[in-house]
Design an enzyme around this catalytic site. Structure first.
Site, PDB file in Angstrom:
ATOM      1  N   GLY A 219      10.022  25.179   1.905  1.00  0.00           N
ATOM      2  CA  GLY A 219      10.706  25.224   0.614  1.00  0.00           C
ATOM      3  C   GLY A 219      11.461  23.938   0.296  1.00  0.00           C
ATOM      4  O   GLY A 219      11.723  23.650  -0.880  1.00  0.00           O
TER       5      GLY A 219
ATOM      6  N   GLU B  54       8.904  21.615  -1.019  1.00  0.00           N
ATOM      7  CA  GLU B  54       8.583  22.167  -2.350  1.00  0.00           C
ATOM      8  C   GLU B  54       9.675  21.838  -3.362  1.00  0.00           C
ATOM      9  O   GLU B  54       9.387  21.518  -4.523  1.00  0.00           O
ATOM     10  CB  GLU B  54       8.362  23.686  -2.226  1.00  0.00           C
ATOM     11  CG  GLU B  54       7.095  24.011  -1.446  1.00  0.00           C
ATOM     12  CD  GLU B  54       6.977  25.474  -1.047  1.00  0.00           C
ATOM     13  OE1 GLU B  54       7.972  26.056  -0.563  1.00  0.00           O
ATOM     14  OE2 GLU B  54       5.892  26.045  -1.229  1.00  0.00           O
TER      15      GLU B  54
ATOM     16  N   ALA C 254      12.682  27.682   3.244  1.00  0.00           N
ATOM     17  CA  ALA C 254      13.256  28.975   2.880  1.00  0.00           C
ATOM     18  C   ALA C 254      13.856  29.575   4.143  1.00  0.00           C
ATOM     19  O   ALA C 254      13.459  29.223   5.262  1.00  0.00           O
ATOM     20  CB  ALA C 254      12.169  29.874   2.307  1.00  0.00           C
TER      21      ALA C 254
ATOM     22  N   GLU D 118       4.393  26.490   6.968  1.00  0.00           N
ATOM     23  CA  GLU D 118       4.341  27.944   6.774  1.00  0.00           C
ATOM     24  C   GLU D 118       3.233  28.634   7.556  1.00  0.00           C
ATOM     25  O   GLU D 118       3.422  29.760   8.023  1.00  0.00           O
ATOM     26  CB  GLU D 118       4.185  28.281   5.278  1.00  0.00           C
ATOM     27  CG  GLU D 118       5.448  28.077   4.456  1.00  0.00           C
ATOM     28  CD  GLU D 118       5.573  26.677   3.880  1.00  0.00           C
ATOM     29  OE1 GLU D 118       4.843  25.757   4.347  1.00  0.00           O
ATOM     30  OE2 GLU D 118       6.382  26.488   2.973  1.00  0.00           O
TER      31      GLU D 118
HETATM   32  N1  CAA Z   1      15.630  29.146   7.979  1.00  0.00           N
HETATM   33  C1  CAA Z   1      16.711  29.629   8.603  1.00  0.00           C
HETATM   34  N2  CAA Z   1      17.406  28.931   9.506  1.00  0.00           N
HETATM   35  C2  CAA Z   1      16.981  27.691   9.792  1.00  0.00           C
HETATM   36  C3  CAA Z   1      15.865  27.119   9.177  1.00  0.00           C
HETATM   37  C4  CAA Z   1      15.179  27.897   8.214  1.00  0.00           C
HETATM   38  N3  CAA Z   1      14.119  27.428   7.532  1.00  0.00           N
HETATM   39  N4  CAA Z   1      15.681  25.869   9.673  1.00  0.00           N
HETATM   40  C5  CAA Z   1      16.665  25.680  10.559  1.00  0.00           C
HETATM   41  N5  CAA Z   1      17.450  26.768  10.641  1.00  0.00           N
HETATM   42  C6  CAA Z   1      18.626  26.975  11.491  1.00  0.00           C
HETATM   43  C7  CAA Z   1      18.219  27.192  12.948  1.00  0.00           C
HETATM   44  O1  CAA Z   1      17.856  28.555  13.167  1.00  0.00           O
HETATM   45  C8  CAA Z   1      19.484  26.803  13.658  1.00  0.00           C
HETATM   46  O2  CAA Z   1      20.397  27.864  13.571  1.00  0.00           O
HETATM   47  P1  CAA Z   1      21.327  28.258  14.859  1.00  0.00           P
HETATM   48  O3  CAA Z   1      22.163  27.029  15.106  1.00  0.00           O
HETATM   49  O4  CAA Z   1      22.108  29.429  14.382  1.00  0.00           O
HETATM   50  O5  CAA Z   1      20.380  28.536  15.979  1.00  0.00           O
HETATM   51  C9  CAA Z   1      20.027  25.659  12.795  1.00  0.00           C
HETATM   52  O6  CAA Z   1      19.396  25.796  11.526  1.00  0.00           O
HETATM   53  C10 CAA Z   1      19.705  24.295  13.349  1.00  0.00           C
HETATM   54  O7  CAA Z   1      18.281  24.233  13.542  1.00  0.00           O
HETATM   55  P2  CAA Z   1      17.613  23.763  14.923  1.00  0.00           P
HETATM   56  O8  CAA Z   1      18.500  24.065  16.068  1.00  0.00           O
HETATM   57  O9  CAA Z   1      16.230  24.322  14.950  1.00  0.00           O
HETATM   58  O10 CAA Z   1      17.592  22.186  14.664  1.00  0.00           O
HETATM   59  P3  CAA Z   1      16.570  21.124  15.313  1.00  0.00           P
HETATM   60  O11 CAA Z   1      17.121  19.780  14.955  1.00  0.00           O
HETATM   61  O12 CAA Z   1      16.314  21.431  16.750  1.00  0.00           O
HETATM   62  O13 CAA Z   1      15.191  21.347  14.533  1.00  0.00           O
HETATM   63  C11 CAA Z   1      13.827  21.668  12.573  1.00  0.00           C
HETATM   64  C12 CAA Z   1      15.107  21.037  13.181  1.00  0.00           C
HETATM   65  C13 CAA Z   1      12.592  20.982  13.179  1.00  0.00           C
HETATM   66  C14 CAA Z   1      13.889  21.441  11.081  1.00  0.00           C
HETATM   67  C15 CAA Z   1      13.774  23.179  12.925  1.00  0.00           C
HETATM   68  O14 CAA Z   1      15.038  23.757  12.572  1.00  0.00           O
HETATM   69  C16 CAA Z   1      12.719  23.937  12.171  1.00  0.00           C
HETATM   70  O15 CAA Z   1      11.567  23.856  12.540  1.00  0.00           O
HETATM   71  N6  CAA Z   1      13.126  24.695  11.132  1.00  0.00           N
HETATM   72  C17 CAA Z   1      12.218  25.526  10.390  1.00  0.00           C
HETATM   73  C18 CAA Z   1      11.333  24.698   9.455  1.00  0.00           C
HETATM   74  C19 CAA Z   1      10.343  25.594   8.752  1.00  0.00           C
HETATM   75  O16 CAA Z   1       9.500  26.217   9.340  1.00  0.00           O
HETATM   76  N7  CAA Z   1      10.464  25.645   7.425  1.00  0.00           N
HETATM   77  C20 CAA Z   1       9.593  26.448   6.579  1.00  0.00           C
HETATM   78  C21 CAA Z   1      10.251  27.765   6.300  1.00  0.00           C
HETATM   79  S1  CAA Z   1       9.164  28.874   5.475  1.00  0.00           S
HETATM   80  C22 CAA Z   1       9.245  28.447   3.828  1.00  0.00           C
HETATM   81  O17 CAA Z   1       9.905  27.507   3.453  1.00  0.00           O
HETATM   82  C23 CAA Z   1       8.436  29.325   2.915  1.00  0.00           C
HETATM   83  C24 CAA Z   1       8.318  28.832   1.543  1.00  0.00           C
HETATM   84  O18 CAA Z   1       7.497  27.992   1.213  1.00  0.00           O
HETATM   85  C25 CAA Z   1       9.122  29.412   0.503  1.00  0.00           C
END
Ligand code: CAA
Length: 259
Positions: free
Chosen positions: A110, A113, A65, A133
């Site tokens: 998400g 999920e 998400a 999360e």
């Molecule tokens: N939400 C918003 N933006 C996200 C995102 C997310 N879940 N995941 C990645 N992005 C964005 C980053 O902020 C980045 O944006 P910018 O270029 O503007 O800085 C872009 O996507 C590229 O991401 P990274 O530079 O971080 O890419 P990476 O290859 O270095 O890392 C990754 C990849 C390990 C997937 C890392 O992006 C990451 O950890 N993302 C978050 C994963 C996460 O925590 N997901 C769970 C979200 S909470 C949820 O989903 C709740 C639910 O159950 C409903």
């Protein structure tokens, strides 16, 4: 159909939905969720489409998400966001058509999920799965606490959810989260072949198989068996049951009409 964050194409009997917000690793904001909702209605309504594929553009399936949208939500808005995601994923899960996730890359939060709301998951060797999360100060919000234990067992789900650990495709296969793992360049061919094989079966039978399995996973076995008897009976009112069995007896190819 035109969307901003997803694409939706038809290839014969297959409908393919691609999450297409690669700069944000296909993160699910509410706009994307609403587009998915619309696309799922369209997929369901299109009688020519007999199987559905969900995949992602770029290096992610869905990285979760959208954290930037969630960051400042209050209790009520957080609940609303969770309800929206769950409503859309339930629609996919309950759709009377088989759905395959072609997991091309990150399937986190998400994204994991979303893949679990699909019937079958096929992963690229590049796929990574997890529910990170707890490290963000939240619980999984789009069904992870419910579908992950049903898929991989309670202990494994708790370990993954409590630690936020991200696992590779090989480990996802070992714990039963995915059906198989293929090379990235083979992923879409593999998934399309599977979708076409399913689409070649009697569509109403496939729909009722999905309904019976989904129901049976959530109830006691006697209720599930009674439901199976219901849908088994219903099949005998379809043209395709007569066609399937007649073609077998006459030793000829069958020609299903989805009726
Ligand atoms: N939400 C918003 N933006 C996200 C995102 C997310 N879940 N995941 C990645 N992005 C964005 C980053 O902020 C980045 O944006 P910018 O270029 O503007 O800085 C872009 O996507 C590229 O991401 P990274 O530079 O971080 O890419 P990476 O290859 O270095 O890392 C990754 C990849 C390990 C997937 C890392 O992006 C990451 O950890 N993302 C978050 C994963 C996460 O925590 N997901 C769970 C979200 S909470 C949820 O989903 C709740 C639910 O159950 C409903």
């Amino acid at each position: 159909m035109e969307f901003k964050n997803i694409t939706f194409v038809k290839e014969g009997k297959i409908g393919i939905v691609t999450l297409n917000r690669p700069k944000a690793l296909n993160a699910l904001n509410s706009e994307t969720l609403r587009e998915l909702d619309t696309a799922f209605d369209a997929l369901y309504a299109d009688k020519e489409i007999l199987a559905v594929i969900i995949t992602g553009e770029g290096k992610a399936f869905v990285a979760g998400a959208d954290i930037s949208e969630m960051k400042d939500l209050n209790t009520i808005e957080g609940r609303e966001f969770g309800i929206l995601g769950n409503k859309v994923f339930r629609k996919l899960e309950n759709m009377g058509k088989p759905v395959i996730a072609a997991v091309n890359g990150f399937a986190l939060g998400g994204g994991c999920e979303l893949s679990m709301a699909c019937d079958i998951r096929i992963a690229s060797v590049k796929a990574k799965f997890g529910q990170p999360e707890s490290g963000l100060g939240i619980t999984p919000g789009f069904g992870g606490t419910q579908r992950l234990p049903r898929l991989v067992g309670e202990g494994m789900a708790k370990e993954l959810i409590f630690t936020g650990k991200i696992v590779d495709a090989k480990e996802a296969l070992r714990i039963g989260l995915v059906n198989r793992v293929v090379e990235p360049e083979q992923l879409m061919d593999e998934v399309k072949n599977l979708a076409n094989t399913i689409a070649a079966q009697a569509p109403i039978a496939v729909k009722l198989c999905k309904a019976a399995i989904n129901k049976g996973m959530q109830c006691d076995i006697d209720t599930g068996i009674a439901y199976e008897a219901e849908v088994f009976g219903q099949c005998f009112s379809t043209d395709d049951q007569k066609e399937g069995m007649t073609a077998f007896i006459e030793k000829r190819d069958k020609c299903f009409k989805n009726s």
